[in-house]
Design a protein around this motif. Structure first.
Motif, mmCIF file in Angstrom:
data_model
loop_
_atom_site.group_PDB
_atom_site.id
_atom_site.type_symbol
_atom_site.label_atom_id
_atom_site.label_comp_id
_atom_site.label_asym_id
_atom_site.label_seq_id
_atom_site.Cartn_x
_atom_site.Cartn_y
_atom_site.Cartn_z
ATOM 1 N N THR A 133 0.952 -1.291 0.038
ATOM 2 C CA THR A 133 0.030 -0.009 -0.057
ATOM 3 C C THR A 133 0.966 1.255 0.061
ATOM 4 O O THR A 133 0.458 2.269 -0.579
ATOM 5 C CB THR A 133 -1.071 -0.174 1.073
ATOM 6 O OG1 THR A 133 -1.838 -1.279 1.127
ATOM 7 C CG2 THR A 133 -1.667 1.398 1.350
ATOM 8 N N ASN A 146 -9.850 1.057 -1.409
ATOM 9 C CA ASN A 146 -9.159 0.968 -0.385
ATOM 10 C C ASN A 146 -7.831 0.032 -0.422
ATOM 11 O O ASN A 146 -7.604 -0.634 0.369
ATOM 12 C CB ASN A 146 -10.342 0.583 0.820
ATOM 13 C CG ASN A 146 -10.809 1.470 1.656
ATOM 14 O OD1 ASN A 146 -9.961 2.167 2.301
ATOM 15 N ND2 ASN A 146 -12.171 1.278 1.826
ATOM 16 N N THR A 170 -3.991 0.159 -3.210
ATOM 17 C CA THR A 170 -3.289 0.618 -4.421
ATOM 18 C C THR A 170 -3.232 -0.510 -5.436
ATOM 19 O O THR A 170 -3.617 -1.667 -5.242
ATOM 20 C CB THR A 170 -1.743 1.113 -4.022
ATOM 21 O OG1 THR A 170 -0.979 -0.154 -3.548
ATOM 22 C CG2 THR A 170 -1.925 1.885 -2.952
ATOM 23 N N ILE A 224 -6.048 5.288 -3.194
ATOM 24 C CA ILE A 224 -6.841 4.028 -3.030
ATOM 25 C C ILE A 224 -8.022 4.381 -3.859
ATOM 26 O O ILE A 224 -8.949 3.475 -3.763
ATOM 27 C CB ILE A 224 -7.028 3.965 -1.749
ATOM 28 C CG1 ILE A 224 -7.651 5.103 -0.758
ATOM 29 C CG2 ILE A 224 -5.741 3.693 -0.807
ATOM 30 C CD1 ILE A 224 -8.099 5.099 0.652
#
Length: 353
Positions: A82, A278, A280, A317
């Motif tokens: 992330t 929510n 990447t 996100i």
């Protein structure tokens, strides 16, 4: 005596003029000696900085092998993925520390994470935006606690988008968004907590089951002047970082798999996904979706396009993904009353030319 002393000091038979190249080499030699000469502990430039060297190699290996980091403990693999681009911040820090430590070994080792980072993300540093496209789309998690929903709706409409997706719609705020967007978008539908507004006709509108027990995803066919496009809107469950459980995202991962299956079963060949995932594009948990589709930001954006949190964006996100459609440009929109930034893209539905 003065003449003799001067001749002795200059050691050039009294000329008094040292060639410029010699002076430069002497200065460089002195600088190198100060930076890298062995200290009192007797260790030279190659033996110093072993801890820094190890840290540089570790950072490089984490970036290179991030897909191999297991998710068994607190979903640590997804957590690293992330925020993977931010590991690049360690490179200049390690470089400065290596210079301060006067370690040639550490300096060389820092090249490893630098090269890996550039290989992973160097392509995002340039501006890949084009000028073409026949459809503009936008998506925005408006935040259920948004203090100014009407203003947020107007800000998103001002982007000029032909199709707008909104997520995290609170029931009491839906009429406010509908009123604010009515003059710009003739067609719209709200399914649960997500909605889609379009300047072009919408058919085949339905909720999409992403295994939550309530509706946070939808699908519609938008008939553009260049042809029909299946537009999906989704708001994946939130992830949490907890002291006792680490990075918890089990429900998000389950929902992502369900969304991926729905998109795989789509009959239309031209597909756009808009929403807050929510996660990447690097997050392996979204492979069910990302393996089928392209990110407009990755293909035609400028920079990383981070969208969250709005006050200091650290990750993208909020996504615009396409299949059978050509991305032309992608960007983030100005901050609204939400904790997310809106994102937009210009795409070509007609890919025949």
């Amino acid at each position: 005596m003065a003449q003799q002393a001067y001749m002795t000091e200059t050691d050039n038979q009294g000329s008094g003029h040292e060639p410029r190249g010699t002076r430069i080499r002497r200065l460089m030699s002195r600088l190198a000696n100060r930076l890298f000469a062995g200290g009192r502990d007797g260790r030279g430039i190659w033996r110093r900085g072993m801890v820094l060297t190890a840290l540089a190699v570790l950072v490089g290996l984490i970036m290179l092998l991030h897909a191999q980091v297991p998710n068994t403990i607190g979903n640590s693999g997804s957590l690293i993925e992330t925020f993977l681009p931010w590991l690049g911040v360690s490179v200049p820090v390690l470089l400065v520390l290596a210079l301060v430590r006067r370690s040639a070994t550490a300096l060389i080792a820092v090249l490893f994470p630098a090269i890996v980072w550039l290989n992973l993300f160097g392509g995002l540093l340039g501006d890949k935006a084009g000028t073409g496209g026949d459809l503009t789309v936008a998506t925005h998690n408006v935040n259920a606690d948004n203090p100014d929903p009407a203003g947020t709706a107007r800000d998103v409409a001002a982007s000029g988008a032909d199709v707008v997706a909104l997520e995290e719609l609170k029931t009491s705020a839906v009429p406010v968004y509908e009123k604010a967007l009515a003059s710009t978008y003739r067609y719209h539908s709200v399914q649960g907590t997500v909605g889609l507004w379009s300047k072009y006709p919408m058919t085949g509108v339905r909720a999409v089951d992403i295994q939550l027990g309530w509706t946070r995803a939808m699908r519609a066919t938008v008939t553009t002047p260049e042809g029909q496009v299946a537009v999906y809107v989704a708001h994946m469950p939130s992830v949490r970082v907890k002291m006792e459980a680490g990075f918890t995202a089990r429900q998000r991962d389950k929902s992502a798999d369900a969304l991926g299956e729905a998109i795989a079963d789509e009959k239309l060949t031209k597909v756009v996904l808009l929403g807050d995932l929510n996660g990447t594009m690097n997050d392996r948990a979204l492979n069910g979706v990302t393996s089928q589709m392209r990110s407009t930001q990755g293909a035609a954006g400028s920079g990383f396009g981070f969208s969250w949190p709005a006050s200091f964006p650290m990750a993208r996100i909020d996504q615009i993904l396409v299949k059978g459609i050509e991305p032309e440009s992608s960007w983030t929109l100005p901050e609204t009353g939400s904790d997310h930034l809106p994102v937009a893209a210009r795409v070509s539905v007609d890919t025949s030319s």
